[in-house]
Design a protein around this motif. Sequence first.
Motif, PDB file in Angstrom:
ATOM      1  N   LEU A  78      -5.100  -0.782  -6.252  1.00 14.00           N
ATOM      2  CA  LEU A  78      -6.473  -0.451  -6.719  1.00 14.00           C
ATOM      3  C   LEU A  78      -7.572  -0.325  -5.776  1.00 14.00           C
ATOM      4  N   GLY A  79      -7.722  -1.135  -4.870  1.00 16.28           N
ATOM      5  CA  GLY A  79      -8.433  -1.008  -3.507  1.00 16.28           C
ATOM      6  C   GLY A  79      -8.253   0.331  -3.039  1.00 16.28           C
ATOM      7  N   LEU A  80      -7.087   0.655  -2.620  1.00 18.72           N
ATOM      8  CA  LEU A  80      -6.810   1.863  -1.839  1.00 18.72           C
ATOM      9  C   LEU A  80      -6.935   3.183  -2.748  1.00 18.72           C
ATOM     10  N   GLY A  81      -6.914   2.834  -4.085  1.00 21.06           N
ATOM     11  CA  GLY A  81      -7.018   4.140  -4.950  1.00 21.06           C
ATOM     12  C   GLY A  81      -8.658   4.340  -5.106  1.00 21.06           C
ATOM     13  N   LEU A  82      -9.407   3.119  -5.095  1.00 21.73           N
ATOM     14  CA  LEU A  82     -10.996   3.466  -5.333  1.00 21.73           C
ATOM     15  C   LEU A  82     -11.343   4.069  -3.866  1.00 21.73           C
ATOM     16  N   GLY A  83     -10.596   3.463  -2.623  1.00 22.33           N
ATOM     17  CA  GLY A  83     -11.022   4.108  -1.478  1.00 22.33           C
ATOM     18  C   GLY A  83     -10.839   5.384  -1.525  1.00 22.33           C
ATOM     19  N   GLU A  84      -9.746   6.053  -1.966  1.00 25.87           N
ATOM     20  CA  GLU A  84      -9.153   7.293  -2.100  1.00 25.87           C
ATOM     21  C   GLU A  84     -10.294   8.314  -2.770  1.00 25.87           C
ATOM     22  N   ALA A 127      -8.560 -13.270   0.621  1.00 22.67           N
ATOM     23  CA  ALA A 127      -9.236 -12.920   1.955  1.00 22.67           C
ATOM     24  C   ALA A 127      -8.505 -11.978   2.829  1.00 22.67           C
ATOM     25  N   ALA A 128      -7.160 -12.574   2.780  1.00 20.37           N
ATOM     26  CA  ALA A 128      -6.458 -11.759   3.533  1.00 20.37           C
ATOM     27  C   ALA A 128      -6.098 -10.284   3.053  1.00 20.37           C
ATOM     28  N   VAL A 129      -5.437 -10.404   1.844  1.00 23.19           N
ATOM     29  CA  VAL A 129      -5.183  -9.205   1.079  1.00 23.19           C
ATOM     30  C   VAL A 129      -6.509  -8.256   0.997  1.00 23.19           C
ATOM     31  N   GLY A 130      -7.547  -8.804   0.815  1.00 21.26           N
ATOM     32  CA  GLY A 130      -8.962  -7.873   1.059  1.00 21.26           C
ATOM     33  C   GLY A 130      -8.940  -7.251   2.297  1.00 21.26           C
ATOM     34  N   ALA A 131      -8.983  -8.010   3.450  1.00 20.05           N
ATOM     35  CA  ALA A 131      -9.079  -7.670   4.858  1.00 20.05           C
ATOM     36  C   ALA A 131      -8.194  -6.500   5.078  1.00 20.05           C
ATOM     37  N   VAL A 186       1.045  -2.802   1.202  1.00 14.30           N
ATOM     38  CA  VAL A 186       1.292  -3.293  -0.269  1.00 14.30           C
ATOM     39  C   VAL A 186       2.429  -4.089  -0.208  1.00 14.30           C
ATOM     40  N   ALA A 187       3.557  -3.989   0.447  1.00 12.10           N
ATOM     41  CA  ALA A 187       4.759  -4.918   0.291  1.00 12.10           C
ATOM     42  C   ALA A 187       4.214  -6.390   0.885  1.00 12.10           C
ATOM     43  N   GLY A 188       3.445  -6.214   2.170  1.00  8.63           N
ATOM     44  CA  GLY A 188       2.910  -7.317   2.762  1.00  8.63           C
ATOM     45  C   GLY A 188       2.078  -8.136   1.696  1.00  8.63           C
ATOM     46  N   CYS A 189       1.381  -7.551   1.165  1.00  8.03           N
ATOM     47  CA  CYS A 189       0.293  -8.246  -0.081  1.00  8.03           C
ATOM     48  C   CYS A 189       0.996  -8.988  -0.842  1.00  8.03           C
ATOM     49  N   ALA A 190       2.288  -8.087  -1.552  1.00  9.22           N
ATOM     50  CA  ALA A 190       2.952  -8.472  -2.453  1.00  9.22           C
ATOM     51  C   ALA A 190       3.722  -9.853  -1.931  1.00  9.22           C
ATOM     52  N   ALA A 191       3.959  -9.948  -0.535  1.00  9.69           N
ATOM     53  CA  ALA A 191       4.720 -11.318  -0.115  1.00  9.69           C
ATOM     54  C   ALA A 191       3.745 -12.247  -0.115  1.00  9.69           C
ATOM     55  N   ALA A 192       2.451 -11.849   0.086  1.00  7.68           N
ATOM     56  CA  ALA A 192       1.586 -13.053   0.215  1.00  7.68           C
ATOM     57  C   ALA A 192       1.343 -13.567  -0.967  1.00  7.68           C
ATOM     58  N   GLY A 193       1.354 -12.511  -2.173  1.00 10.36           N
ATOM     59  CA  GLY A 193       1.176 -13.285  -3.678  1.00 10.36           C
ATOM     60  C   GLY A 193       2.078 -14.073  -4.086  1.00 10.36           C
ATOM     61  N   LEU A 233       3.338  -9.200  -7.920  1.00  3.63           N
ATOM     62  CA  LEU A 233       2.889  -8.149  -8.654  1.00  3.63           C
ATOM     63  C   LEU A 233       1.180  -7.706  -8.584  1.00  3.63           C
ATOM     64  N   HIS A 234       0.578  -9.061  -9.116  1.00  2.00           N
ATOM     65  CA  HIS A 234      -0.746  -8.968  -8.954  1.00  2.00           C
ATOM     66  C   HIS A 234      -1.222  -8.424  -7.547  1.00  2.00           C
ATOM     67  N   ALA A 235      -0.763  -9.337  -6.649  1.00  4.16           N
ATOM     68  CA  ALA A 235      -1.485  -8.881  -5.078  1.00  4.16           C
ATOM     69  C   ALA A 235      -1.047  -7.468  -4.804  1.00  4.16           C
ATOM     70  N   ALA A 236       0.051  -6.890  -5.207  1.00  9.32           N
ATOM     71  CA  ALA A 236       0.630  -5.544  -4.742  1.00  9.32           C
ATOM     72  C   ALA A 236      -0.722  -4.452  -5.764  1.00  9.32           C
ATOM     73  N   LEU A 237      -0.801  -4.821  -6.914  1.00 13.49           N
ATOM     74  CA  LEU A 237      -1.624  -3.965  -7.684  1.00 13.49           C
ATOM     75  C   LEU A 237      -2.995  -4.081  -7.372  1.00 13.49           C
TER      76      LEU A 237
END
Length: 264
Positions: A222-228, A150-154, A198-205, A214-218
């Motif tokens: 991926l989310g930002l890539g799709l957004g781009e 939930a946090a990573v997605g938001a 991305v670093a913050g998401c990795a820290a959460a994961g 690694l999974h959370a960072a990727l």
Amino acid sequence: MTDTPAPPAPLDALRFAFGTLTVLPVRVTRWDREAARGGMLCAPLAGLVAGLCAAALGAALLLLGGGPLLAAVATAVVPAVLTRGLHLDGLADTADGLGSGKPADEALRIMKQSDIGPFGVITLLFALLAQVAALAALYADGWARGAVAAAVGAVTARCALTLASRAGVPAARPEGLGAAVAGTVPVRAALLCTGAVVAGCAAAGAAFGAYGALHAALAALLGLGLGELLLRHCRRRLGGVTGDVFGALAESAGLTAVVALALG
């Protein structure tokens, strides 16, 4: 001789971010390009607050015996409530505009209408179903995995808005939120913000080990890539960004990140 506007204080930037991206009772004290720049750089912080609220409710319901599906629905509801559904509405309107196949001016007119057409309804339905299904799968593995998702997605969702506000991205209309923030964020600042997210998401994961980090960072990438990709398509079809496009970018990036976390 005109006076140069004073740089916004950090509080002005936070007010802009929370006042425009959430329904929290925050008064926007400045509405200029400088405040917009700071506000869009703070957009991931607004996402973090929404994500943590969603994670808290979802985890609480799961721990109280509500089950993964109920926890997932609650987690999806909270960001919608905190934005008055504006991002979901933007996703639906953008789907209607792009799906119409009309020229840019006509597509923008369709997006500005208050009703939702078939493309918008279908897109909204499947997006929400995918979000709930992915979150339910994560909550089935424990409250912590659902909460982190939930946090990573938001945060990923709002970081997509920071990237979409970078210099060189034009507004499709001369009015509205898109025009207020388009091109305000220097490219370097947008990339630094992305790196921090991305670093913050990795820290959460990292709560789930090195693979979790690694999974959370990727997932965030991926989310930002799709957004781009969606942003580039909107620039080609519509000529730039609008408030609706921002909503579509946020929902698409956040959903992609959550689905990626549910896989593997």
